[in-house]
Design a protein around this motif. Structure first.
Motif, PDB file in Angstrom:
ATOM      1  N   ILE A  38       0.812  -1.218   0.000  1.00  0.00           N
ATOM      2  CA  ILE A  38       0.000   0.000   0.000  1.00  0.00           C
ATOM      3  C   ILE A  38       0.848   1.272   0.000  1.00  0.00           C
ATOM      4  N   GLN A  39       1.929   1.259   0.743  1.00  0.00           N
ATOM      5  CA  GLN A  39       2.690   2.491   0.921  1.00  0.00           C
ATOM      6  C   GLN A  39       3.655   2.793  -0.216  1.00  0.00           C
ATOM      7  N   THR A  40       4.096   1.766  -0.937  1.00  0.00           N
ATOM      8  CA  THR A  40       5.249   1.966  -1.813  1.00  0.00           C
ATOM      9  C   THR A  40       4.990   1.785  -3.303  1.00  0.00           C
ATOM     10  N   MET A  41       3.812   1.344  -3.724  1.00  0.00           N
ATOM     11  CA  MET A  41       3.629   1.051  -5.145  1.00  0.00           C
ATOM     12  C   MET A  41       2.491   1.842  -5.765  1.00  0.00           C
ATOM     13  N   CYS A  42       2.632   2.105  -7.066  1.00  0.00           N
ATOM     14  CA  CYS A  42       1.532   2.667  -7.835  1.00  0.00           C
ATOM     15  C   CYS A  42       0.510   1.550  -8.078  1.00  0.00           C
ATOM     16  N   PRO A  43      -0.761   1.873  -8.202  1.00  0.00           N
ATOM     17  CA  PRO A  43      -1.744   0.807  -8.389  1.00  0.00           C
ATOM     18  C   PRO A  43      -1.639   0.150  -9.762  1.00  0.00           C
ATOM     19  N   ILE A  44      -1.953  -1.134  -9.797  1.00  0.00           N
ATOM     20  CA  ILE A  44      -2.131  -1.837 -11.065  1.00  0.00           C
ATOM     21  C   ILE A  44      -3.567  -1.575 -11.483  1.00  0.00           C
ATOM     22  N   GLU A  45      -3.782  -1.071 -12.692  1.00  0.00           N
ATOM     23  CA  GLU A  45      -5.113  -0.657 -13.113  1.00  0.00           C
ATOM     24  C   GLU A  45      -5.661  -1.545 -14.225  1.00  0.00           C
ATOM     25  N   GLY A  46      -6.966  -1.716 -14.232  1.00  0.00           N
ATOM     26  CA  GLY A  46      -7.632  -2.481 -15.272  1.00  0.00           C
ATOM     27  C   GLY A  46      -7.904  -3.910 -14.847  1.00  0.00           C
ATOM     28  N   GLU A  47      -9.110  -4.374 -15.136  1.00  0.00           N
ATOM     29  CA  GLU A  47      -9.504  -5.726 -14.728  1.00  0.00           C
ATOM     30  C   GLU A  47      -8.595  -6.792 -15.331  1.00  0.00           C
ATOM     31  N   GLY A  48      -8.226  -6.634 -16.608  1.00  0.00           N
ATOM     32  CA  GLY A  48      -7.370  -7.629 -17.254  1.00  0.00           C
ATOM     33  C   GLY A  48      -6.005  -7.725 -16.608  1.00  0.00           C
ATOM     34  N   ASN A  49      -5.395  -6.589 -16.293  1.00  0.00           N
ATOM     35  CA  ASN A  49      -4.061  -6.591 -15.686  1.00  0.00           C
ATOM     36  C   ASN A  49      -4.083  -7.197 -14.282  1.00  0.00           C
ATOM     37  N   ILE A  50      -5.121  -6.847 -13.517  1.00  0.00           N
ATOM     38  CA  ILE A  50      -5.222  -7.413 -12.165  1.00  0.00           C
ATOM     39  C   ILE A  50      -5.464  -8.920 -12.235  1.00  0.00           C
ATOM     40  N   ALA A  51      -6.309  -9.346 -13.186  1.00  0.00           N
ATOM     41  CA  ALA A  51      -6.589 -10.780 -13.345  1.00  0.00           C
ATOM     42  C   ALA A  51      -5.316 -11.546 -13.685  1.00  0.00           C
ATOM     43  N   ARG A  52      -4.490 -10.984 -14.566  1.00  0.00           N
ATOM     44  CA  ARG A  52      -3.215 -11.639 -14.909  1.00  0.00           C
ATOM     45  C   ARG A  52      -2.355 -11.816 -13.659  1.00  0.00           C
ATOM     46  N   PHE A  53      -2.278 -10.757 -12.866  1.00  0.00           N
ATOM     47  CA  PHE A  53      -1.453 -10.817 -11.663  1.00  0.00           C
ATOM     48  C   PHE A  53      -1.966 -11.879 -10.690  1.00  0.00           C
ATOM     49  N   LEU A  54      -3.276 -11.860 -10.426  1.00  0.00           N
ATOM     50  CA  LEU A  54      -3.838 -12.819  -9.471  1.00  0.00           C
ATOM     51  C   LEU A  54      -3.637 -14.257  -9.943  1.00  0.00           C
ATOM     52  N   PHE A  55      -3.792 -14.482 -11.253  1.00  0.00           N
ATOM     53  CA  PHE A  55      -3.619 -15.842 -11.771  1.00  0.00           C
ATOM     54  C   PHE A  55      -2.157 -16.285 -11.646  1.00  0.00           C
ATOM     55  N   SER A  56      -1.233 -15.329 -11.704  1.00  0.00           N
ATOM     56  CA  SER A  56       0.187 -15.688 -11.581  1.00  0.00           C
ATOM     57  C   SER A  56       0.511 -16.254 -10.198  1.00  0.00           C
ATOM     58  N   LEU A  57      -0.357 -15.991  -9.200  1.00  0.00           N
ATOM     59  CA  LEU A  57      -0.118 -16.492  -7.846  1.00  0.00           C
ATOM     60  C   LEU A  57      -0.290 -18.005  -7.746  1.00  0.00           C
ATOM     61  N   PHE A  58      -0.793 -18.631  -8.812  1.00  0.00           N
ATOM     62  CA  PHE A  58      -0.870 -20.087  -8.826  1.00  0.00           C
ATOM     63  C   PHE A  58       0.476 -20.699  -9.188  1.00  0.00           C
ATOM     64  N   GLY A  59       1.424 -19.877  -9.658  1.00  0.00           N
ATOM     65  CA  GLY A  59       2.776 -20.355  -9.926  1.00  0.00           C
ATOM     66  C   GLY A  59       2.943 -21.123 -11.212  1.00  0.00           C
TER      67      GLY A  59
END
Length: 275
Positions: free
Chosen positions: A157-178
């Protein structure tokens, strides 16, 4: 003192080496792909490449500390702002999938910029059946209904700019499956995600028709949009179809694929929001 510091320094150096190694591997993959595909419209059949790729979700997931950083043992929180007038359904599906893999502390809040939020959106994560101390969870997942033009996500929260857009966030969350894909497969997944967001969900009726035809052709070759395993492309495309209101008009292969999605629990839970 020098000897006592050595183990921690070695651990830090080892982690840096691993990150650099992954960056070099990614650069090599991208360089190779740019040489192989000369134009965006290149007539290149990648079906065989995809089918030999390692597409399945890893059972053990990713190293969350490596991907999100570790704050001295504190729970790492993912915070997403989204507008309730157009809920990002794909992020709700991904939340359900992540809950199958990790111990997640989920929360939904309403920002003062929003006057009212439908009850089903306030309870979109269901009930947290068993409350435990924060340190016993692997990941915090907080959704804030807020008057924003597009979904925004932060995990530091303190150190990063937000990731914007549903597609970009979805890509990031899916990457957490490794999962790990070849450069070709990763590019196709990204392409379908962008197509789903910008043409299927936000495009004209003509664009939607063209996308549905492309999806029907792709799903005539494989069970899912990219290969024989579920990817973030399927999640985003299915959700875009629901919100575009053209699911009932989809051709045969797309209808069959939609039923395959809906047979998975995370999709069925989101379907309840649409009723």
């Amino acid at each position: 003192l020098q000897e006592e510091a050595d183990p921690s320094l070695q651990a830090l150096e080892s982690r840096q080496d691993e990150i650099l190694k992954r960056l070099y591997e990614l650069k090599s993959a991208v360089d190779g792909l740019s040489k192989m595909i000369q134009t965006p419209d290149a007539d290149f059949d990648v079906t065989n490449v995809i089918q030999t790729d390692e597409c399945s979700l890893k059972k053990n997931g990713a190293d969350l500390d490596l991907m999100l950083g570790k704050d001295y043992g504190a729970l790492k929180d993912i915070v997403i702002n989204a507008n309730p007038s157009l809920p990002p359904l794909s992020l709700l599906v991904l939340h359900s999938l992540l809950c199958e893999r990790y111990k997640i502390l989920s929360a939904v809040h309403t920002h003062s910029s929003v006057k009212s939020v439908p009850e089903n959106l306030l309870k979109c994560f269901g009930e947290q059946t068993k409350k435990q101390p924060r340190h016993e969870y692997q990941l915090g997942f907080t959704l804030i209904w807020k008057d924003v033009p597009k979904p925004q996500m932060k995990f530091s929260i303190q150190t990063m700019c937000p990731i914007e857009g549903e597609g970009n966030i979805a890509r990031f969350l899916f990457s957490l499956f490794g999962q790990k894909y070849s450069a070709v497969t990763a590019t196709l997944v990204d392409s379908w995600v962008d197509t789903a967001i910008f043409q299927l969900k936000e495009g004209s009726s003509k664009e939607r028709g063209a996308v549905l035809r492309s999806m029907n052709a792709a799903l005539g070759k494989t069970a899912w949009l990219v290969g024989n395993e579920l990817t973030v492309a399927d999640i985003v495309a299915w959700c875009a179809l629901q919100q575009a209101g053209c699911a009932n008009a989809a051709p045969a292969n797309v209808q069959k694929w939609m039923k395959s999605c809906e047979n998975l629990a995370p999709f069925s839970s989101v379907m309840k929001l649409l009723k």
